[in-house]
Structures are given as C-alpha cells and as structure tokens.
Design an enzyme around this catalytic site. Structure first.
Site, PDB file in Angstrom:
ATOM      1  N   GLY A   1       4.691  -0.472  -2.914  1.00  0.00           N
ATOM      2  CA  GLY A   1       5.335   0.735  -2.440  1.00  0.00           C
ATOM      3  C   GLY A   1       4.319   1.803  -2.131  1.00  0.00           C
ATOM      4  O   GLY A   1       3.146   1.664  -2.486  1.00  0.00           O
ATOM      5  N   PRO A   2       4.767   2.879  -1.513  1.00  0.00           N
ATOM      6  CA  PRO A   2       3.853   3.971  -1.160  1.00  0.00           C
ATOM      7  C   PRO A   2       3.241   4.599  -2.404  1.00  0.00           C
ATOM      8  O   PRO A   2       3.756   4.412  -3.508  1.00  0.00           O
ATOM      9  CB  PRO A   2       4.752   4.979  -0.447  1.00  0.00           C
ATOM     10  CG  PRO A   2       6.020   4.282  -0.143  1.00  0.00           C
ATOM     11  CD  PRO A   2       6.155   3.156  -1.092  1.00  0.00           C
ATOM     12  N   PRO A   3       2.161   5.357  -2.233  1.00  0.00           N
ATOM     13  CA  PRO A   3       1.515   5.999  -3.370  1.00  0.00           C
ATOM     14  C   PRO A   3       2.462   6.975  -4.065  1.00  0.00           C
ATOM     15  O   PRO A   3       3.327   7.570  -3.423  1.00  0.00           O
ATOM     16  CB  PRO A   3       0.372   6.800  -2.729  1.00  0.00           C
ATOM     17  CG  PRO A   3       0.202   6.272  -1.352  1.00  0.00           C
ATOM     18  CD  PRO A   3       1.491   5.664  -0.950  1.00  0.00           C
TER      19      PRO A   3
ATOM     20  N   LYS B   1       4.350   3.184  -9.626  1.00  0.00           N
ATOM     21  CA  LYS B   1       3.993   1.791  -9.907  1.00  0.00           C
ATOM     22  C   LYS B   1       3.100   1.685 -11.134  1.00  0.00           C
ATOM     23  O   LYS B   1       3.389   0.945 -12.071  1.00  0.00           O
ATOM     24  CB  LYS B   1       3.285   1.180  -8.684  1.00  0.00           C
ATOM     25  CG  LYS B   1       4.139   1.217  -7.434  1.00  0.00           C
ATOM     26  CD  LYS B   1       3.447   0.596  -6.248  1.00  0.00           C
ATOM     27  CE  LYS B   1       2.216   1.342  -5.791  1.00  0.00           C
ATOM     28  NZ  LYS B   1       2.478   2.697  -5.317  1.00  0.00           N
ATOM     29  N   THR B   2       2.014   2.441 -11.105  1.00  0.00           N
ATOM     30  CA  THR B   2       1.078   2.345 -12.219  1.00  0.00           C
ATOM     31  C   THR B   2       1.680   2.905 -13.497  1.00  0.00           C
ATOM     32  O   THR B   2       1.546   2.308 -14.564  1.00  0.00           O
ATOM     33  CB  THR B   2      -0.212   3.112 -11.901  1.00  0.00           C
ATOM     34  OG1 THR B   2      -0.599   2.783 -10.576  1.00  0.00           O
ATOM     35  CG2 THR B   2      -1.310   2.755 -12.858  1.00  0.00           C
TER      36      THR B   2
ATOM     37  N   SER C   1       6.372  -1.982  17.042  1.00  0.00           N
ATOM     38  CA  SER C   1       7.644  -1.296  16.826  1.00  0.00           C
ATOM     39  C   SER C   1       7.734   0.049  17.545  1.00  0.00           C
ATOM     40  O   SER C   1       8.780   0.676  17.558  1.00  0.00           O
ATOM     41  CB  SER C   1       7.912  -1.110  15.338  1.00  0.00           C
ATOM     42  OG  SER C   1       7.002  -0.184  14.821  1.00  0.00           O
TER      43      SER C   1
ATOM     44  N   LYS D   1      10.980   3.548   7.025  1.00  0.00           N
ATOM     45  CA  LYS D   1      11.124   4.312   8.267  1.00  0.00           C
ATOM     46  C   LYS D   1      12.338   5.232   8.209  1.00  0.00           C
ATOM     47  O   LYS D   1      12.281   6.399   8.598  1.00  0.00           O
ATOM     48  CB  LYS D   1      11.241   3.356   9.451  1.00  0.00           C
ATOM     49  CG  LYS D   1       9.915   2.662   9.761  1.00  0.00           C
ATOM     50  CD  LYS D   1      10.079   1.651  10.875  1.00  0.00           C
ATOM     51  CE  LYS D   1       8.728   1.066  11.247  1.00  0.00           C
ATOM     52  NZ  LYS D   1       8.870   0.031  12.268  1.00  0.00           N
TER      53      LYS D   1
HETATM   54  P1  ADP Z   1       1.619   4.866  -7.948  1.00  0.00           P
HETATM   55  O1  ADP Z   1       0.973   3.991  -8.940  1.00  0.00           O
HETATM   56  O2  ADP Z   1       2.840   4.260  -7.333  1.00  0.00           O
HETATM   57  O3  ADP Z   1       0.707   5.428  -6.914  1.00  0.00           O
HETATM   58  P2  ADP Z   1       1.960   6.614 -10.182  1.00  0.00           P
HETATM   59  O4  ADP Z   1       2.505   5.632 -11.125  1.00  0.00           O
HETATM   60  O5  ADP Z   1       0.551   7.003 -10.325  1.00  0.00           O
HETATM   61  O6  ADP Z   1       2.200   6.125  -8.702  1.00  0.00           O
HETATM   62  O7  ADP Z   1       2.873   7.891 -10.191  1.00  0.00           O
HETATM   63  C1  ADP Z   1       2.450   9.172  -9.847  1.00  0.00           C
HETATM   64  C2  ADP Z   1       3.133  10.191 -10.739  1.00  0.00           C
HETATM   65  O8  ADP Z   1       4.501  10.284 -10.406  1.00  0.00           O
HETATM   66  C3  ADP Z   1       3.091   9.812 -12.187  1.00  0.00           C
HETATM   67  O9  ADP Z   1       2.834  10.946 -12.931  1.00  0.00           O
HETATM   68  C4  ADP Z   1       4.469   9.269 -12.470  1.00  0.00           C
HETATM   69  O10 ADP Z   1       4.837   9.458 -13.784  1.00  0.00           O
HETATM   70  C5  ADP Z   1       5.328  10.064 -11.540  1.00  0.00           C
HETATM   71  N1  ADP Z   1       6.487   9.294 -11.129  1.00  0.00           N
HETATM   72  C6  ADP Z   1       6.599   8.470 -10.090  1.00  0.00           C
HETATM   73  N2  ADP Z   1       7.811   7.923 -10.023  1.00  0.00           N
HETATM   74  C7  ADP Z   1       8.508   8.416 -11.055  1.00  0.00           C
HETATM   75  C8  ADP Z   1       9.850   8.217 -11.546  1.00  0.00           C
HETATM   76  N3  ADP Z   1      10.680   7.398 -10.936  1.00  0.00           N
HETATM   77  N4  ADP Z   1      10.190   8.877 -12.648  1.00  0.00           N
HETATM   78  C9  ADP Z   1       9.335   9.704 -13.272  1.00  0.00           C
HETATM   79  N5  ADP Z   1       8.083   9.938 -12.869  1.00  0.00           N
HETATM   80  C10 ADP Z   1       7.660   9.304 -11.771  1.00  0.00           C
END
Ligand code: ADP
Length: 837
Positions: free
Chosen positions: A388-390, A394-395, A711, A754
């Site tokens: 998914g997008p940043p 995810k992390t 596209s 999109k």
């Molecule tokens: P990614 O790994 O997808 O780039 P991160 O896990 O680093 O994103 O998330 C970035 C920030 O956004 C983190 O502080 C995370 O806790 C918060 N965040 C993202 N999605 C959610 C969610 N669904 N609920 C609560 N916090 C979220």
C-alpha cells in the site's frame, strides 16, 4: 689478452709470512737515481683499475705474458717500475696518451704463485713521478718522468688539515671494523703531510675517478682538503648505515623480546598461581561459549576458533579477526526464544488499540493466531506482504502484531540494497568483513523468533555482484530458511522460527519469485473520513503526549483536523497528517513551557497561525474548464493522484511531441489517440489536412510521478480532441482507461487508488472502463457515494461526458481542490489555435 691486464685484489690467498718476507725485501730496494736533469726512466707497469699511492704495499695479480715479461725485464735490469694507471680501465691497448700524467714509482718483488696458483707480485709505492715522455726499448715500454717530492714538514694550514683528517680517520677506524687495528697508530706516526693524505685515501673505498684525481693532485694542501671532504662524506654514509642497521635490528629484537617477556610473564604468573590477562580473557571467552546454549556444531566451531586463539601470541593481527568472529557467534541468538501469546481476544484488543480499520490485515493476523493456538506444534509461518501507499500503517501494524504475540520486533529496510553481500556478508578473508544485514538484524532481535519486518521489498536494487533478491528468497523460503547461509558466519543459521512480514508500495516492482511465496494483504489509502477518525483516535493523543503535554491540554476541533487534511497534506496515508498534528502540538508545548498563553482548543484559524499559509489551497475553485487540458487519475507510488494532461497545437508539419513525465508506453498511447482522432476526423468536423499543418505538443506537468502505463490513453485522446475541436473539457471530471486505435476503452489496474485519489482531489465525476466495475468492491463506500462514477466501453462515451458542447459558456465556478499535481500551466483560458475547425 693484453699485458695491461693487471688488477689488485685482497691478499686473501697469500701466505702472510711469505708476504712479510717479501715486504721486508722490497723495503731494502733503493729508489731510482735521477739523472742530471732530475729525471728517472722506468719500465711501465700499466694499471687498469688499481691505484697505488706512495707508501702503499699491495699485491697485484698478474694475468698475461706481456706483463710477466715486463716484470722480468725490470728484474734483470734491477729497476723499479712506474705503476701508471690508464684513464679508461676498459681499454685493452692503451697508447701513450691513454695513461695518466702522474704515476708512482714502485719496488716490485719477483713473481710468485698464490695458494690458488695465480701469478702475483708484491709492490711497494715510493713516490710520485710526473711523466714527461715514453720510450720503447726492445719490447718494453719505458716512461721518463720527474720525481715529485712533497714537503717533509707540514706548514700551519697543512697541519690543521692533517689534524682534522686524523681525527676523522680515528672515527673511521671506529666505524669500519675492516681497518687493521694498527692503521691509526701508523698514520699518526707519519710526518710528511702528503703521506698522510695518501695513506688515508688508500684506506677507504673511493670511485676510481676520485682516486685518479688524488693521485694527480700534486699540491699537498689541496690533496689534504680533498681527502678531508671525501672522508667526511664516507663517515656520513657509515653513520647513516649504522643507524639504519641499529633500527632494523631494534625492531626485530623488540618483537622477539616482547614475545619472550610475555612468555616469561605467563610462566611467572602460572608459577604464582595467577593467570595473565590474556589467559584470563580466553578463559572468560571459553566460559561464555559454554554458557551460550549454542547448538553442538556451532559450539564445536567456536571451541576450535578459541583453540586457535590459544596458540597465538596475543599481539598477532589475526587475533582481532578471530575474536570478532567468536563474538559474533556469541552475540547471535541461537536458542533464546520468547513464548508466543496466542490469546486471540488479547491480540484483537492490541491490534484495535493501535490501529483504526485495516480489517483485512487484522483478520488475517487473528486467524493466524487462532490456528496457532489450536495447533501449537510449530507449523509453517505464513509470510505476509503488506502492500500500500506510504503512511497507511504497514510497518506500525507489524509492530502491533509483535506486541500482540509478545515477540521481539525488528525491521530491516531493503531500499537500495544492491549486493547480495549486503544480505549475506563478506567472507572472513576480507579485511573488516562482517555478517550481512539479515544476521545483523537477528543480533539486534536477540531471540530466534522475532517478528521481522522487511521494508520496501519493491525497492531492492539489482547490482552487478549478485542479486540480493536471491538471498531474500532463501530467507523467505520455509524449505531452506532453517539453514540460511551467511558468507561471514559460514555456519547454517536457522531462520525458520522468525515471523517475516514484508512491505511494499508497488506490487509490480516486487520480484515475482518473491511475491509467489507471500500472502499479499492490500493496505488501501484512506479517505478523508477515515483520516479524521485516525487523527482523533490515535494521532492527536500520540502527538500531544510526544510533545510532553497533558491529555487535557489540547483539543483539536474536527474542523481543524479537516483543515489539516485538506489544506496541509495531500497523501493516501496519514504520515504527513501525523507530522503536521505533531507540529501544532510542539508549538503549543513551547508556549506552555515559556509560560505564555496558549490555546487549548485548536481551530482552523489556530492551525493556520501555527502551520503558516496552506500548501494546498482551495483557490482552485477559480479553475475553469479549458480547451486542451484533461484530467487523468493516475496511479503513483504514493498511492494515486490526479494529473492534468495538456495539449497545445502549433503550426508545423504534423509532428507529435511529448514532454514532461512521459514514458514509452504513454508515448504509444498518445500516438494511438492521435491515430484514432485522424480516423474519425470527419465526424469531429476536422479538416484532414489540418493534421499535416499542425504539430501536437502533449505535456504532462511534473509533480506527481505516474507509473508508466497505458491507462492515460483516453485522457490523452480527450485532450487532443478538445484541442482540435476547440471544445472545453470539464475540470471536475477525471478519467482513466486504455484506448485502442478504434476507440475502444480497455480496463486498467489500480482502480481503488485511483478512485480514492479522485475523491481526495475533490473531483465530481470519474470515468472508468466498464470492465473495471468489479474492482469497486475495494473502494470505501463513502468515496463511491460521493463520486459520480461512469463505466464506459468506447471513446464516444468518454467525449460525451467530458467535453462541453461546442459553444458552451464557461461553466459556473465550481469549487475544486488544488492538487499537488496541478502546477502552473501555460496561459490557459486562451483557447489554442484550432486549425481546420
Ligand atoms: P507505512 O509503513 O505504511 O509507510 P507506518 O506504519 O509507518 O506506514 O504509519 C505511519 C504512521 O501512521 C504511524 O504513526 C502509524 O501509527 C499511523 N497510522 C497509519 N495507519 C493507521 C491506522 N489505521 N490507525 C492508526 N494509526 C495509523
């Protein structure tokens, strides 16, 4: 062979008593008697590279018949000889002018045989003779010359030179062990200053040319000066030599001595019952190896390396290498394990406590935990891949899963890793080698079963030294990863109890062999409502706390959060949103710390005060429908974005020019769009010749970097047709779809991103290929409701929706949000030339 082939050598193989006897006899021979003009006439003893000074006694080896005959002649005539050096030692047949103008009268013994049965003579130098002419008598060459006698006593200048020279000579005798012990005494006993110069000159090695100079120098003072100088230089060289020698010797000895002393110390210490620090260190290391709970074969290797250490002196350079290796073995987790908490209810709580939404990912994790709790026997770990997008969590969800399970959490970013060696390390033979990143991360984990997040698997580089993806395959393959091999460790390492989660932005960029092994879970971008919810429930609380504020210190109004989402961030995730909330909190914290008044309630106005003028303004409400500009909704690595496509027509030769963020596939799409238009020119009421007189310039402004794909086809076609027909394109409408030459609209990928991008950007209408209708299930309901979605199969439908009627007045000003993609564009409003319409 000639009779000039004389040379002088040491007296090594001449019997010393014999030498003594001959020397005494030579001593008794008289000097030649000068005639009334003061001249002497003597047979010539030619010297190649030997020099004989007056008072010098030396053996000469005689090689040839001619010379032997000359010596015989001198004997029968009872004459001394004139030892006369030739200028060029290599000359075999020296003529008169090839000799130096000064020689030395010598007394010559009869020819005798040395121990090695060579013919030799002994000569004793008497005095310098300055040659005035040559004469041949029978077969023998005679030279006539004047006897040169130096002063018997030194004048005061010479006296000074002599004293200095003697001082130096004593020093020489100290440094040069080859000089006979009585040499100094002998020289000190000399009276005539010339004799001092000559004797000393013959006592140290000098190049032939310099000895020639000294021989021919008849001025005694100058000769003394010259010898002084040469001897000084010789002493300098000898001193330096001695220093170097001493230094080298010192180095060698120090090494030996240190080792010796260390051995002694060890012996003494063991005698006293103490152990030396090195032995102690090795003992401690051994204890650690015993304690570490290493698997048998690892322990065996560690013990083997330790015994190698025992055999080495502690200063050996290899010691460090082996120690580091043993330390690595000891620092890696081999058996330390955390116990999984397999309580599903607890896990669900933890996941919900940290993250809003994300039902698919959470469900999958809970299923996994449920299965494990029912079947605790270790079964295969699923490898999840979060795409998914940043900023979509995810992390951080990975971290939450680790919390729920009670596992250690580690992450490793693979972005830009290009070498296999980065993953697997370098062999120990390389200087400074270390294990690869996988094992370095395991060391950080400290347990054999951490939750290991491999970030950015789509950003792995492919270098020229092995493919890091290959190493990753091994890591993620349950069949192989119990014996992961690292080049440095050279021991199989078991990764099978690790729970791996990988993350990526783009599915397409993940090596297919990798994605094959993983279970993909999509992390969609969030719509505005979701972002607000996440902000309210998680981000505000977290950021106020981070800023050191109390829970009650600060309340963000919904309008304020919405303002931040809409006007200060433009993203699929919530990373920037969290950052901007953090900035507001820190401003408040600072005011509070400074004891100033600070707002408890954050309103949109406060936001603007703290964060400055909005970055994404709603000014775009001013935007008007335009000719030649159509909006594509595109898929970028940041999720999705909207992307204006501009077309300008210019007088020209029918060329198609593309600039901006354009890849190869998009060029083909543009070509296809143009061909389609040409084939339908009549229907659009375009004079077919117009194409030949017109250059089409397509530009996609920078800002969003779209994935190159087909596209944008229908958008390109819409913009081109708009430019040619002069009909405006609706600004609040976005589209995506591939176009064929016949105008059919084909399906595309990334629908969810999109549509979300269009929603985020505040578009009203979105045109999608009919075949993509099924993908709508993934799109949040809110977005589906807010947008007017049209599904089309043909370009005609697109144009009907997107183009305004030919003479339509400018539409009422519609509010539309500015987007990062909407950069300044060429003088809009002014309809471009529309030839042929
Ligand atoms: P990614 O790994 O997808 O780039 P991160 O896990 O680093 O994103 O998330 C970035 C920030 O956004 C983190 O502080 C995370 O806790 C918060 N965040 C993202 N999605 C959610 C969610 N669904 N609920 C609560 N916090 C979220």
């Amino acid at each position: 062979m000639t009779d000039t082939d004389w040379y002088a050598q040491g007296e090594g193989d001449i019997d010393p008593t014999d030498l003594q006897r001959r020397a005494e006899r030579l001593e008794s021979l008289p000097d030649a008697q000068p005639d009334e003009q003061g001249l002497v006439m003597l047979p010539v003893l030619p010297l190649r590279d030997a020099i004989i000074f007056p008072h010098m006694l030396t053996p000469l080896y005689v090689g040839r018949e001619g010379t032997l005959a000359a010596i015989e002649e001198a004997h029968t005539q009872q004459l001394n000889m004139l030892a006369l050096p030739q200028r060029d030692p290599d000359q075999d047949h020296p003529r008169n002018q090839d000799f130096l103008e000064v020689g030395v009268e010598v007394a010559v013994s009869e020819i005798f045989l040395t121990e090695s049965r060579e013919s030799a003579i002994l000569v004793q130098g008497r005095r310098r003779i300055q040659v005035e002419g040559f004469a041949r008598v029978g077969n023998a060459l005679y030279a006539r010359g004047r006897v040169v006698l130096g002063p018997e006593k030194a004048d005061s200048r010479q006296e000074a030179l002599v004293r200095h020279l003697m001082g130096q000579f004593e020093r020489l005798a100290e440094l040069n062990n080859d000089l006979p012990e009585d040499a100094v005494e002998f020289v000190l006993g000399l009276e005539a200053p010339g004799a001092v110069a000559d004797t000393i000159a013959s006592a140290f090695p000098l190049p032939l040319a310099q000895r020639h100079n000294l021989l021919t120098e008849l001025d005694v003072s100058r000769r003394l000066e010259e010898v002084n100088l040469l001897l000084a230089r010789e002493l300098e060289v000898l001193t330096l030599e001695e220093e170097i020698e001493a230094k080298v010797q010192g180095e060698v000895e120090r090494g030996h001595r240190e080792n010796y002393l260390r051995e002694q110390m060890r012996a003494i210490q063991s005698e006293l019952g103490d152990s030396d620090p090195w032995t102690q260190e090795l003992e401690e290391l051994n204890a650690r190896i015993q304690r570490a709970g290493l698997p048998d074969e690892v322990k065996a290797i560690a013990a083997k390396e330790l015994s190698r250490l025992h055999q080495m002196p502690p200063m050996s350079p290899e010691v460090g290498v082996i120690r580091t290796y043993i330390d690595w073995i000891l620092d890696l987790p081999w058996s330390e394990e955390t116990e999984d908490n397999l309580d599903v209810k607890h896990a669900a709580e933890v996941l919900d406590r940290n993250h809003f939404g994300l039902p698919k990912a959470k469900d999958r994790i809970l299923e996994y935990i449920a299965v494990r709790s029912l079947k605790p026997k270790r079964n295969r770990q699923p490898i999840l891949c979060f795409i998914g997008p940043p900023g979509t969590g995810k992390t951080s969800l990975g971290q939450s899963i680790a919390d729920a399970l009670g596992r250690k959490f580690v992450r490793l970013s693979l972005g830009g890793v290009r070498d296999e060696a980065e993953m697997r390390g370098h062999r120990r033979t390389y200087i400074g080698a270390l294990p690869g990143r996988i094992l370095q991360t395991m060391k950080r984990a400290g347990t054999v079963n951490p939750l290991f997040v491999l970030d950015e698997v789509d950003k792995l580089g492919i270098g020229y030294r092995g493919d890091p993806a290959a190493a990753l395959l091994e890591v993620l393959d349950p069949e192989q990863n119990d014996t992961f091999s690292d080049h440095y460790l050279e021991l199989a390492y078991d990764l099978s109890r690790v729970m791996f989660i990988t993350t990526a932005n783009n599915r397409e960029d993940i090596p297919w062999a990798l994605i094959d092994r993983m279970e993909v879970i999509e992390f969609p971008g969030y719509i505005e409502e979701e972002k607000l919810e996440i902000a309210r429930k998680f981000l505000v609380g977290r950021q106020t706390e981070e800023a050191g504020l109390e829970a009650g210190d600060l309340v963000f109004s919904d309008a304020a959060l919405q303002a931040i989402v809409r006007r200060y961030t433009y993203e699929a995730g919530v990373r920037n949103l969290e950052r901007e909330i953090g900035r507001v909190c820190r401003k408040v914290a600072r005011l509070k710390a400074e004891g100033k008044k600070y707002p408890n309630r954050i309103s949109p106005d406060v936001v603007e005060k703290f964060l400055g003028p909005p970055e994404f303004d709603e000014l775009e409400a001013e935007r008007e429908d335009e000719v030649g500009v159509a909006t594509a909704v595109a898929w970028t690595s940041g999720g999705g974005d909207i992307m204006p496509i501009e077309v300008l027509l210019m007088e020209g030769k029918g060329n198609l020019q593309l600039t901006g963020q354009i890849g190869e596939v998009m060029q083909e799409s543009a070509q296809a769009a143009l061909s389609y238009l040409k084939s339908r020119a009549e229907e659009f009421q375009i004079n077919i010749e117009a194409f030949e007189r017109t250059d089409v310039h397509v530009h996609i402004p920078e800002g969003a970097v779209p994935k190159d794909g087909p596209s944008a086809g229908i958008t390109l076609a819409t913009a081109i047709i708009s430019a040619f027909t002069g009909r405006k394109v609706r600004k609040d409408l976005g589209m995506t779809g591939e176009i064929t030459l016949r105008g059919k609209v084909l399906p595309i990928g990334g629908v969810r991103e999109k549509v979300l991008a269009a929603h985020r950007a505040g578009l009203k209408t979105v045109i999608l290929p009919a075949k993509n209708e099924k993908d709508l299930i993934d799109v949040p309901k809110k977005a589906r409701q807010d947008l007017d979605l049209h599904f089309v199969t043909h370009m005609d439908q697109v144009l009907a929706l997107a183009l305004l009627p030919p003479d339509a007045a400018v539409d009422a000003k519609r509010p539309a949000r500015k987007t990062s993609a909407a950069k300044p564009r060429p003088p809009a409003g002014e309809p471009p030339a529309t030839p042929g319409v």
